[in-house]
Design an enzyme around this catalytic site. Structure first.
Site, PDB file in Angstrom:
ATOM      1  N   THR A 197      -5.159   2.810  -7.473  1.00  0.00           N
ATOM      2  CA  THR A 197      -5.885   2.194  -6.594  1.00  0.00           C
ATOM      3  C   THR A 197      -6.999   4.409  -7.167  1.00  0.00           C
ATOM      4  O   THR A 197      -6.479   5.387  -6.962  1.00  0.00           O
ATOM      5  CB  THR A 197      -6.368   2.537  -5.633  1.00  0.00           C
ATOM      6  OG1 THR A 197      -5.655   1.271  -4.953  1.00  0.00           O
ATOM      7  CG2 THR A 197      -7.790   2.821  -4.597  1.00  0.00           C
TER       8      THR A 197
ATOM      9  N   SER B  50       0.859  -1.498   0.301  1.00  0.00           N
ATOM     10  CA  SER B  50       0.066  -0.121   0.486  1.00  0.00           C
ATOM     11  C   SER B  50       0.791   1.122   0.235  1.00  0.00           C
ATOM     12  O   SER B  50       1.929   1.525   0.595  1.00  0.00           O
ATOM     13  CB  SER B  50      -1.252  -0.319   1.603  1.00  0.00           C
ATOM     14  OG  SER B  50      -1.088   0.974   1.561  1.00  0.00           O
TER      15      SER B  50
ATOM     16  N   TYR C 109      -1.468   6.940  -6.220  1.00  0.00           N
ATOM     17  CA  TYR C 109      -2.441   7.239  -7.220  1.00  0.00           C
ATOM     18  C   TYR C 109      -2.193   8.419  -7.477  1.00  0.00           C
ATOM     19  O   TYR C 109      -1.222   8.197  -8.314  1.00  0.00           O
ATOM     20  CB  TYR C 109      -3.243   8.597  -5.671  1.00  0.00           C
ATOM     21  CG  TYR C 109      -3.623   7.273  -4.123  1.00  0.00           C
ATOM     22  CD1 TYR C 109      -4.919   6.626  -4.460  1.00  0.00           C
ATOM     23  CD2 TYR C 109      -3.017   7.424  -3.248  1.00  0.00           C
ATOM     24  CE1 TYR C 109      -5.766   6.111  -3.641  1.00  0.00           C
ATOM     25  CE2 TYR C 109      -4.552   6.834  -2.096  1.00  0.00           C
ATOM     26  CZ  TYR C 109      -5.122   5.675  -2.299  1.00  0.00           C
ATOM     27  OH  TYR C 109      -5.679   4.813  -0.988  1.00  0.00           O
TER      28      TYR C 109
ATOM     29  N   GLN D 222       0.856  -0.482  -4.864  1.00  0.00           N
ATOM     30  CA  GLN D 222       0.032   1.176  -5.409  1.00  0.00           C
ATOM     31  C   GLN D 222       0.537   2.349  -4.621  1.00  0.00           C
ATOM     32  O   GLN D 222       0.863   2.857  -4.065  1.00  0.00           O
ATOM     33  CB  GLN D 222      -1.860   0.590  -4.178  1.00  0.00           C
ATOM     34  CG  GLN D 222      -2.499   0.655  -4.328  1.00  0.00           C
ATOM     35  CD  GLN D 222      -2.670   2.474  -3.179  1.00  0.00           C
ATOM     36  OE1 GLN D 222      -2.379   1.923  -2.133  1.00  0.00           O
ATOM     37  NE2 GLN D 222      -3.225   3.136  -3.627  1.00  0.00           N
TER      38      GLN D 222
ATOM     39  N   LYS E 181      -7.302  -0.161  -9.641  1.00  0.00           N
ATOM     40  CA  LYS E 181      -8.213  -0.874  -8.967  1.00  0.00           C
ATOM     41  C   LYS E 181      -9.064   0.086  -8.276  1.00  0.00           C
ATOM     42  O   LYS E 181      -9.276   1.307  -8.276  1.00  0.00           O
ATOM     43  CB  LYS E 181      -6.975  -0.619  -6.966  1.00  0.00           C
ATOM     44  CG  LYS E 181      -8.016  -1.418  -6.223  1.00  0.00           C
ATOM     45  CD  LYS E 181      -7.034  -1.930  -5.606  1.00  0.00           C
ATOM     46  CE  LYS E 181      -7.499  -2.777  -4.164  1.00  0.00           C
ATOM     47  NZ  LYS E 181      -7.756  -1.274  -3.314  1.00  0.00           N
TER      48      LYS E 181
ATOM     49  N   HIS F 247     -13.077  -0.997  -2.381  1.00  0.00           N
ATOM     50  CA  HIS F 247     -12.274  -0.589  -1.535  1.00  0.00           C
ATOM     51  C   HIS F 247     -12.617  -1.534  -0.304  1.00  0.00           C
ATOM     52  O   HIS F 247     -12.709  -0.311   0.565  1.00  0.00           O
ATOM     53  CB  HIS F 247     -11.995   1.088  -0.899  1.00  0.00           C
ATOM     54  CG  HIS F 247     -10.919   0.845  -0.878  1.00  0.00           C
ATOM     55  ND1 HIS F 247      -9.689   1.511  -1.941  1.00  0.00           N
ATOM     56  CD2 HIS F 247     -10.595   1.581   0.521  1.00  0.00           C
ATOM     57  CE1 HIS F 247      -8.659   2.131  -1.474  1.00  0.00           C
ATOM     58  NE2 HIS F 247      -9.003   1.518   0.256  1.00  0.00           N
TER      59      HIS F 247
ATOM     60  N   ARG G 166     -15.151  -0.065   1.842  1.00  0.00           N
ATOM     61  CA  ARG G 166     -15.089   1.533   2.620  1.00  0.00           C
ATOM     62  C   ARG G 166     -14.691   2.612   2.483  1.00  0.00           C
ATOM     63  O   ARG G 166     -14.241   3.608   2.841  1.00  0.00           O
ATOM     64  CB  ARG G 166     -13.106   0.819   3.040  1.00  0.00           C
ATOM     65  CG  ARG G 166     -13.014  -0.189   3.745  1.00  0.00           C
ATOM     66  CD  ARG G 166     -11.539  -0.557   3.630  1.00  0.00           C
ATOM     67  NE  ARG G 166     -10.765  -0.219   4.703  1.00  0.00           N
ATOM     68  CZ  ARG G 166     -10.659   0.046   5.551  1.00  0.00           C
ATOM     69  NH1 ARG G 166     -11.318  -1.350   6.486  1.00  0.00           N
ATOM     70  NH2 ARG G 166      -9.906   0.457   6.535  1.00  0.00           N
TER      71      ARG G 166
ATOM     72  N   ARG H 201     -16.064   6.286   6.709  1.00  0.00           N
ATOM     73  CA  ARG H 201     -15.841   5.613   7.882  1.00  0.00           C
ATOM     74  C   ARG H 201     -15.710   5.461   9.626  1.00  0.00           C
ATOM     75  O   ARG H 201     -15.542   6.050  10.131  1.00  0.00           O
ATOM     76  CB  ARG H 201     -13.825   5.074   8.591  1.00  0.00           C
ATOM     77  CG  ARG H 201     -13.206   5.096   6.501  1.00  0.00           C
ATOM     78  CD  ARG H 201     -13.623   3.819   6.188  1.00  0.00           C
ATOM     79  NE  ARG H 201     -13.213   3.552   4.882  1.00  0.00           N
ATOM     80  CZ  ARG H 201     -11.378   3.810   4.406  1.00  0.00           C
ATOM     81  NH1 ARG H 201     -10.558   3.646   5.717  1.00  0.00           N
ATOM     82  NH2 ARG H 201     -10.980   4.524   3.452  1.00  0.00           N
TER      83      ARG H 201
HETATM   84  C1  FMN Z   1      -7.013  -1.558   6.301  1.00  0.00           C
HETATM   85  C2  FMN Z   1      -7.216  -1.802   5.487  1.00  0.00           C
HETATM   86  C3  FMN Z   1      -6.058  -0.697   4.902  1.00  0.00           C
HETATM   87  C4  FMN Z   1      -6.922  -0.793   3.829  1.00  0.00           C
HETATM   88  N1  FMN Z   1      -5.884   0.138   2.973  1.00  0.00           N
HETATM   89  C5  FMN Z   1      -5.553   0.094   1.492  1.00  0.00           C
HETATM   90  C6  FMN Z   1      -4.857   0.917   0.703  1.00  0.00           C
HETATM   91  O1  FMN Z   1      -3.600   2.009   1.776  1.00  0.00           O
HETATM   92  N2  FMN Z   1      -4.693   1.330  -0.432  1.00  0.00           N
HETATM   93  C7  FMN Z   1      -5.710   0.557  -1.875  1.00  0.00           C
HETATM   94  O2  FMN Z   1      -5.858   0.767  -2.687  1.00  0.00           O
HETATM   95  N3  FMN Z   1      -6.845  -0.516  -0.934  1.00  0.00           N
HETATM   96  C8  FMN Z   1      -6.416  -0.256   0.415  1.00  0.00           C
HETATM   97  N4  FMN Z   1      -7.795  -1.308   1.287  1.00  0.00           N
HETATM   98  C9  FMN Z   1      -8.154  -2.088   0.532  1.00  0.00           C
HETATM   99  C10 FMN Z   1      -8.378  -3.258   0.167  1.00  0.00           C
HETATM  100  O3  FMN Z   1      -7.059  -3.505  -0.485  1.00  0.00           O
HETATM  101  C11 FMN Z   1      -8.870  -4.063  -0.679  1.00  0.00           C
HETATM  102  O4  FMN Z   1      -9.810  -3.772  -1.725  1.00  0.00           O
HETATM  103  C12 FMN Z   1     -10.240  -4.551   0.310  1.00  0.00           C
HETATM  104  O5  FMN Z   1      -9.830  -4.854   2.156  1.00  0.00           O
HETATM  105  C13 FMN Z   1     -10.462  -5.986  -0.316  1.00  0.00           C
HETATM  106  O6  FMN Z   1     -11.898  -6.603   0.238  1.00  0.00           O
HETATM  107  P1  FMN Z   1     -12.300  -8.074   1.448  1.00  0.00           P
HETATM  108  O7  FMN Z   1     -11.385  -6.569   2.577  1.00  0.00           O
HETATM  109  O8  FMN Z   1     -13.340  -8.064   1.929  1.00  0.00           O
HETATM  110  O9  FMN Z   1     -10.864  -8.388   0.846  1.00  0.00           O
HETATM  111  C14 FMN Z   1      -7.786  -1.323   2.625  1.00  0.00           C
HETATM  112  C15 FMN Z   1      -8.291  -2.059   3.473  1.00  0.00           C
HETATM  113  C16 FMN Z   1      -8.314  -2.356   4.359  1.00  0.00           C
HETATM  114  C17 FMN Z   1      -9.142  -3.669   5.811  1.00  0.00           C
END
Ligand code: FMN
Length: 442
Positions: free
Chosen positions: A165, A116, A139, A137, A261, A285, A288, A174
């Site tokens: 992303t 990340s 932006y 990853q 993404k 995401h 989220r 959140r």
């Molecule tokens: C704690 C956490 C941090 C994340 N940080 C990033 C991030 O920095 N960049 C990003 O593109 N996605 C981030 N994501 C999203 C994940 O890459 C991914 O899209 C998501 O976790 C997929 O869903 P799942 O948790 O159900 O497998 C994050 C997800 C979580 C849970």
């Protein structure tokens, strides 16, 4: 950690939901919620998982194989199973050197680790661990020079793929984090401290790591910027006004596989391909960002149709079971990701915990394929699913351009009970949280 303790959590974490329950047991509430939570009412978060239930499998057991071959290839990388680890920020909050632990376990599992932008380890520091393959990853930043610089740093550090992303140019709402007053670096409320008696393992493990929590990729050596200032600066960096030409520019600059993404709409998938993207990650995401958008699984078939084999399609979101992987591949995905499942493993057992998450899903996938009569990954096709007719989004238009000139065209995720925590009468500390740097997606 004693071997007795290790075997304890291994025994208890017999599936991904049980692994989540273990993570909930060991992590401070605010940290668990940061990982587990979604945006708004968490409808999309729940739908990411429950959407799989609406589509039953129709097995044809005769004609299968005595042992199944789970291996596949993704953009030239051999994978031992069709799963990769997507970028997840601040993994170092769950386990000391969390990103390195996860990257090592992922490499050992025969998969790809995506770092990340918001990792504690910098991309250079993770590269030095030797764990590979690694993707990075990033932006589209307001400062396009920073976007180019990040890509150049990733190439220099040996990252083979680059993920852009696109769904986090503004930070999602959140509400668990708001409720918990989650800030970076962690500050523990009185209630949190009182509950810490049950989190001593985490506290002890993290005692030396917490002061070093940072955003490794953004720290400027010698700037004297503290973490709060750093988090505030990060909040201002991403550009909600990005355009397709920015993707085309990055395509021209990045020589390896480039992935987008956060694609849910088939028209965006078609535009991505027209702009030379090698892979689309069908994603919201992990629920989220914008609550109320389509689940990744629901969006998948139309995106796969629009891509029509011209790029890799990765289902990102909601994978908790081996059958989810079968259903995703049968719906047009080449591969899936495990975001939270990997993080829950990390929180519970570090490198061994991530390995455990892979093991659970490998075993379940193998069983599902065996019971469906599917000898290998290539045999997983739409005929194994009964998809209800879906209300498709507007059909993809012909891409406006191919050169970036376009105009931007056990249980599933249970909800954490709303009682027993810092919710309720305790006032939200939204202003405080905003000021102190809620930052960026993590
Ligand atoms: C704690 C956490 C941090 C994340 N940080 C990033 C991030 O920095 N960049 C990003 O593109 N996605 C981030 N994501 C999203 C994940 O890459 C991914 O899209 C998501 O976790 C997929 O869903 P799942 O948790 O159900 O497998 C994050 C997800 C979580 C849970």
């Amino acid at each position: 950690m004693t071997s007795e303790r290790v075997s304890g959590w291994r025994r208890r974490a017999y599936n991904i939901a049980a692994l989540r329950a273990e993570a909930r047991r060991v992590l401070p509430r605010a940290v668990f919620d940061f990982v587990d939570g979604g945006a708004g009412d968490e409808h999309t978060l729940r739908e990411n998982v429950s959407a799989f239930d609406a589509v039953p499998l129709y097995p044809r057991p005769i004609g299968g194989a005595e042992s199944r071959d789970l291996s596949t290839t993704l953009l030239g990388h051999p994978l031992s199973l069709p799963l990769i680890v997507p970028p997840t920020g601040l993994a170092g909050l769950l386990w000391p050197e969390g990103e390195a632990a996860s990257a090592r376990a992922t490499a050992a599992a025969g998969s790809i680790y995506c770092l990340s932008h918001g990792s504690v380890f910098s991309m250079e520091a993770l590269a030095q661990t030797g764990a590979a393959p690694r993707w990075m990853q990033t932006y589209i930043y307001r400062d396009r020079g920073l976007t180019r610089e990040t890509a150049a740093r990733a190439a220099e550090a040996g990252y083979e793929g680059l993920i852009v992303t696109i769904d986090t140019q503004l930070l999602g709402n959140r509400e668990r984090d708001i409720r918990n007053g989650f800030v970076i670096p962690p500050r523990l409320s009185a209630g949190e401290v009182a509950r810490m008696a049950f989190k001593l393992g985490w506290l002890w493990r993290m005692r030396n790591a917490i002061p070093d929590i940072t955003f490794g990729n953004y720290r400027r050596p010698g700037s004297g910027e503290d973490l709060t200032a750093l988090a505030q600066r990060m909040l201002t960096l991403t550009d909600p006004g990005m355009q397709w030409r920015d993707i085309a520019d990055l395509r021209a600059a990045w020589k390896g596989p480039l992935l987008l993404k956060g694609v849910l709409h088939p028209a965006d998938a078609a535009e991505a391909v027209a702009n030379g993207v090698d892979g689309v990650m069908v994603s919201n995401h992990g629920g989220r960002q914008l609550d109320g958008v389509a689940s990744a699984f629901e969006a998948l078939p139309a995106v796969a149709d629009a891509v029509a084999g011209r790029a890799a399609v990765i289902l990102d979101g909601g994978i908790r079971r081996g059958v989810h992987i079968v259903k995703a591949l049968a719906s047009g995905a080449d591969c899936c990701t495990i975001g939270r499942a990997q993080l829950w493993g990390l929180a519970v057992g570090g490198e061994a915990g991530v390995a455990h998450a892979f093991d659970i899903l490998r075993r379940e996938l193998d069983l599902a394929m065996g019971l469906c009569g599917l000898a290998d990954v290539a045999a997983i096709g739409p005929e194994v699913l009964a998809r209800p007719p879906r209300a498709a989004p507007p059909p993809p238009e012909a891409p406006a351009s191919g050169n970036g000139a376009g105009e931007g065209a056990g249980d599933s995720v249970e909800r954490v009970p709303e009682t027993g925590g810092p919710a309720g009468p305790e006032p939200t500390r939204y202003g405080d949280w905003e000021r102190k740097g809620r930052a960026i997606d993590f």
